[in-house]
Design an enzyme around this catalytic site. Structure first.
Site, PDB file in Angstrom:
ATOM      1  CB  ILE A  50     -39.588 -39.715 -57.429  1.00 54.28           C
ATOM      2  CG1 ILE A  50     -40.029 -41.172 -57.648  1.00 54.28           C
ATOM      3  CG2 ILE A  50     -38.115 -39.650 -57.058  1.00 54.28           C
ATOM      4  CD1 ILE A  50     -39.885 -42.075 -56.444  1.00 54.28           C
ATOM      5  CD  GLU A 177     -22.254 -46.310 -70.750  1.00 50.35           C
ATOM      6  OE1 GLU A 177     -22.977 -46.244 -71.757  1.00 50.35           O
ATOM      7  OE2 GLU A 177     -21.452 -45.400 -70.447  1.00 50.35           O
ATOM      8  CD  GLU A 178     -19.503 -42.782 -70.108  1.00 46.89           C
ATOM      9  OE1 GLU A 178     -19.286 -42.945 -71.329  1.00 46.89           O
ATOM     10  OE2 GLU A 178     -20.423 -42.060 -69.667  1.00 46.89           O
TER      11      GLU A 178
HETATM   12  N1  TRP Z   1     -24.258 -44.193 -73.079  1.00 49.47           N
HETATM   13  C1  TRP Z   1     -23.699 -42.993 -73.627  1.00 49.47           C
HETATM   14  C2  TRP Z   1     -22.683 -42.540 -72.626  1.00 49.47           C
HETATM   15  O1  TRP Z   1     -22.779 -42.848 -71.467  1.00 49.47           O
HETATM   16  C3  TRP Z   1     -24.712 -41.915 -73.831  1.00 49.47           C
HETATM   17  C4  TRP Z   1     -25.688 -42.231 -74.908  1.00 49.47           C
HETATM   18  C5  TRP Z   1     -25.605 -41.934 -76.202  1.00 49.47           C
HETATM   19  C6  TRP Z   1     -26.909 -42.938 -74.746  1.00 49.47           C
HETATM   20  N2  TRP Z   1     -26.664 -42.395 -76.869  1.00 49.47           N
HETATM   21  C7  TRP Z   1     -27.487 -43.014 -76.009  1.00 49.47           C
HETATM   22  C8  TRP Z   1     -27.538 -43.494 -73.665  1.00 49.47           C
HETATM   23  C9  TRP Z   1     -28.705 -43.643 -76.182  1.00 49.47           C
HETATM   24  C10 TRP Z   1     -28.751 -44.118 -73.860  1.00 49.47           C
HETATM   25  C11 TRP Z   1     -29.321 -44.195 -75.100  1.00 49.47           C
HETATM   26  O2  TRP Z   1     -21.782 -41.851 -72.980  1.00 49.47           O
HETATM   27 ZN    ZN Z   2     -23.956 -42.602 -69.997  1.00 47.81          ZN
END
Ligand code: TRP
Ligand code: ZN
Ligand code: CA
Length: 446
Positions: A50, A177-178
């Site tokens: 990639i 997601e956040e």
């Molecule tokens: N998902 C979290 C975010 O977007 C970041 C994160 C923290 C994370 N710990 C994780 C992602 C473990 C994957 C695995 O803010």
């Molecule tokens: Zn994230």
């Protein structure tokens, strides 16, 4: 990018595709001095490299989108929808079937983007996903432009290769997601149970280019975990199990309904230890991502090597797991190194190394040695395969009258007295002045 060796497991059914992919290499071969060239059955459907430059180009676009829309790509903001439109446009042009799924969260419309690659077994769906939204405080380039761009470029590579996997391939870009893995939860909740049960695995990529990176593999489904671990072992890059927060990304939505999950992560707000610096380099006592969830999570907040390795690992997993799952046994594992090695003119020998791990016993009696040397006068070149214990197998001698370009062929070597595991080398020496070249690639198929 292509500076590393990679391990690829290839089932028999992909041999035809593999033969096509290697056709150039095999067809242009001149017979070797002491080893017979292979005859068109090279069983190698290696995942493509990639190009990290392409992944970074997507990140630049996401950065521009944020900059033009108040500095973020957050749920409910214009920068989020513009991000969806950008990714969708690339996928539509590449021949994916795309679907935008709308939902509502915190009073704003959110969007998931689903892209299906036509073909494959509809009852075996291999799924890769990443959240596309940022927090409101910044452009979200590592979190999670990186995973979004990594799976986008892998999807585009599927199209470029016109990959015909056994499994059906699906890619997802999640909204909100956040806000608490809202988009992926909405997708899974609205997927009928019969459709859920067709998903053979979900791979999540959230933060894969952290500026002070670690190499973390999700410790969930053992088979999915192994594909990633094997890949990094082939690069000689140690991995650790991801522990910064299980359930903190979109794989949790899938895992919660009993779907097998896996994924990669290069670290967020947690501090890198001295022991981790020993194995990976970087800065101890500093966060993996000092700009996590802040305004400085820009295109400057990316470690290119981590982004490159993880993007290649995504492609490796899609090719390996996508091709697999049939009842036919695998016909060959290919290990390769595509780093370029300059061959000094009329000088000392140079080598390219492939690290073979995880095998048992000896190498096969018909070990396939793929040689790709670019050179302006191949008669200058002496080429040997070196087994891990140093035993040399002459593949090609010098021949002053052979003025043709390049050595691009597959040799067959009886390596049955050699242990399979270890560092195999292709050794090349240029024995006459004037014409020059480089090793372009070296691959071994067991
Ligand atoms: N998902 C979290 C975010 O977007 C970041 C994160 C923290 C994370 N710990 C994780 C992602 C473990 C994957 C695995 O803010
Ligand atoms: Zn994230
Ligand atoms: Ca020369």
């Amino acid at each position: 990018m292509s500076q590393t060796d990679r391990r690829i497991r290839i089932p028999r059914r992909t041999a035809a595709v593999a033969a096509l992919a290697l056709a150039g290499l095999v067809a242009t071969a001149a017979p070797a001095a002491t080893a017979a060239p292979a005859t068109g059955t090279a069983a190698s459907a290696a995942a493509p490299d990639i190009p990290v430059a392409n992944v970074k180009a997507h990140l630049n676009q996401l950065q521009s989108i944020a900059t033009a829309n108040g500095g973020n790509r957050a749920h409910g903001r214009a920068g989020y929808k513009a991000s969806i439109d950008y990714v969708k446009g690339k996928l539509d042009a590449a021949g994916f079937t795309t679907t935008v799924q709308q939902f509502t969260s915190s009073g704003a419309t959110g969007y998931n983007l689903i892209a299906d690659w036509p073909g494959g077994d509809p009852n075996q769906v291999l799924f890769a996903g990443a959240h596309l939204d940022s927090v409101t405080s910044g452009p979200g380039i590592n979190d999670n432009g990186s995973g979004s761009a990594g799976i986008l470029e892998t999807a585009l590579a599927v199209s470029r290769a016109q990959f015909k996997p056994t499994k059906h391939l699906r890619f997802g870009w999640w909204g909100a997601e956040e806000l608490g893995i809202v988009g992926s939860k909405y997708y899974v909740n609205n997927l009928p149970a019969a459709e859920r049960s067709k998903i053979s695995g979900y791979l999540n990529f959230d933060m894969i280019g952290s500026p002070n990176p670690g190499y973390f593999v999700y410790d969930d489904d053992p088979a999915l975990e192994k594909v990633f671990k094997d890949y990094f072992a082939g690069l000689n890059v140690p991995t650790e199990i991801e522990t910064e927060g299980d359930g903190r990304s979109d794989h949790a939505s899938f895992k919660n309904v009993g779907i097998k999950v896996g994924g990669l992560f290069t670290g967020a707000g947690r501090t890198k230890t001295a022991a981790q610096v020993q194995k990976w380099g970087g800065t101890s006592g500093q966060a993996f991502d000092r700009c996590y969830h802040s305004s400085c999570d820009t295109t400057a907040n990316i470690n290119d090597t981590a982004l490159d390795r993880n993007s290649d690992a995504i492609a490796h997993a899609i090719w390996t797991l996508g091709a697999g799952g049939s009842t036919e046994p695998p016909s060959g594992d290919t290990y390769e190194n595509t780093a370029d090695v300059t061959i000094p003119d009329n000088g000392t020998a140079v080598t390219s190394t492939v690290n073979v791990t995880g095998r048992t016993g000896n190498a096969p009696a018909a070990l396939k040695v793929g040689v790709d040397i670019v050179h302006t006068y191949r008669g200058d070149l002496v080429v040997d395969l070196l087994a891990p214990d140093g035993t040399a197998y002459r593949l090609k001698s010098a021949s002053s009258g052979d003025s043709a370009d390049n050595v691009q062929t597959t040799y067959t070597v009886d390596a049955s007295s050699e242990a399979a595991n270890g560092a195999w080398k292709l050794r090349v020496q240029d024995t006459a002045a004037q014409d020059t070249g480089y090793i372009n690639a070296f691959r071994l198929t067991f």
